[in-house]
Design an enzyme around this catalytic site. Sequence first.
Site, short mmCIF file in Angstrom:
data_model
loop_
_atom_site.label_atom_id
_atom_site.label_comp_id
_atom_site.label_asym_id
_atom_site.label_seq_id
_atom_site.Cartn_x
_atom_site.Cartn_y
_atom_site.Cartn_z
N GLY A 194 -88.92 31.77 -35.79
CA GLY A 194 -87.76 31.99 -36.65
C GLY A 194 -86.64 32.69 -35.93
N CYS A 195 -85.74 33.30 -36.69
CA CYS A 195 -84.53 33.89 -36.12
C CYS A 195 -84.82 35.10 -35.25
CB CYS A 195 -83.55 34.25 -37.24
SG CYS A 195 -84.30 35.20 -38.58
N THR A 196 -85.95 35.77 -35.48
CA THR A 196 -86.24 36.98 -34.70
C THR A 196 -87.56 36.89 -33.94
OG1 THR A 196 -87.28 37.99 -36.64
CG2 THR A 196 -84.94 38.47 -36.27
#
Length: 395
Positions: free
Chosen positions: A362-364
């Site tokens: 995901g984004c992180t």
Amino acid sequence: MMDRTAIKQEIGRTLLSLTESMEQGNFGPKIRVGLTTLGSELEPIHLVKGAEEAVRRSTDLEVVLIGPKVETALETVEVNEEAEMHKVMERMLDEGKIQACVTMHYNFPIGVATVGKVVTPGLGREMFVATTTGTADTQRAAAMVKNALYGIITAKAMGIEKPTVGILNLDSARQVERALNTLKSNGYEINFSESVRSDGGSIMRGNDLLTGSADVMVTDSLTGNIMMKVFSSYTTGGSYEALGAGYGPGIGEGQQRVVLILSRASGTPVVANALQYAASLVKGNVQTLMADELEKAKKAGLESILEGLQKDSKKEKATEEEIKAPPKEIVTGNISGIEVMDIDDAVQVLWKEGIYAESGMGCTGPVVMVAEDKVPKSVEILAKAGYVAGEGDVC
């Protein structure tokens, strides 16, 4: 059969068409690359200006914006929600309406990771960082071996016939070097680079990052991600990525779409470079090349080498019970905060409780993906099992 006059007229029309194409700089069909415009920390104008700049630079590139309507001459497919935007992007790729896409916040499955492209500050050389987002494998050394292959594939698609490969001096670097040497001795071509340091070798130091000693710099994804952020924003103080071509294409077995990743802080110059990067990969037939290179690596014993690395690191488990996945369902809820080495075990914990889950990035970082309405219950289960702290992170 056409008479002489008709033939001359047809030749005249053909020559006129060719002349007009040459004057306009058009020598063939344009490559259509999508750019999604939702999700940036910067104003949308930075993305739009990057797209316009890429089109000005490249006569064979056509950019299609996917996102809210903005003031631009570029074609725009209007979408106002991020989740819907990625569905539209994937549909356009699958239908051939675009040949590649540059986006943010996109989840690749485990096994797929991205290869970034930077210009090193020491000598101004282009260098491919393999890899920068995604996870090629949940075992570190195995992931870095795959990363090396992904970097080679990308560099070859970009026109480097025999890219040089260096391995960043991290945990598992020597193990990765041995594995790659075995692959090479079995017949897969790998051209190792030499460090600029006096003792040489293919294990790269910090100096080599600055000079670009290798065409392909092999690292783990999280380190590669940090490297990309430093290379792209060291001149701006970190708030705006102004250099390089972004985090690159998702490469890995089974990856059918050419999708390249940007950061939420990627500015106009990086957006323009990323779009050109995407077009060049399409021209270089990256997907065909990926399939060919991975097949060559398999013939050289890649799978047995990876199995050996997995056995070396595998933790003994108290039980070897087989846990089957519940019926598959749409998973749009993401739970982050889980160590990448534990991501597969976390998925199995949810399966055991009857919740269908998948792993991804995901984004992180790594995420467990479940149905939206099952996120709270899943977080509760994972917290109890020790995979997330407290209430977990939902991104």
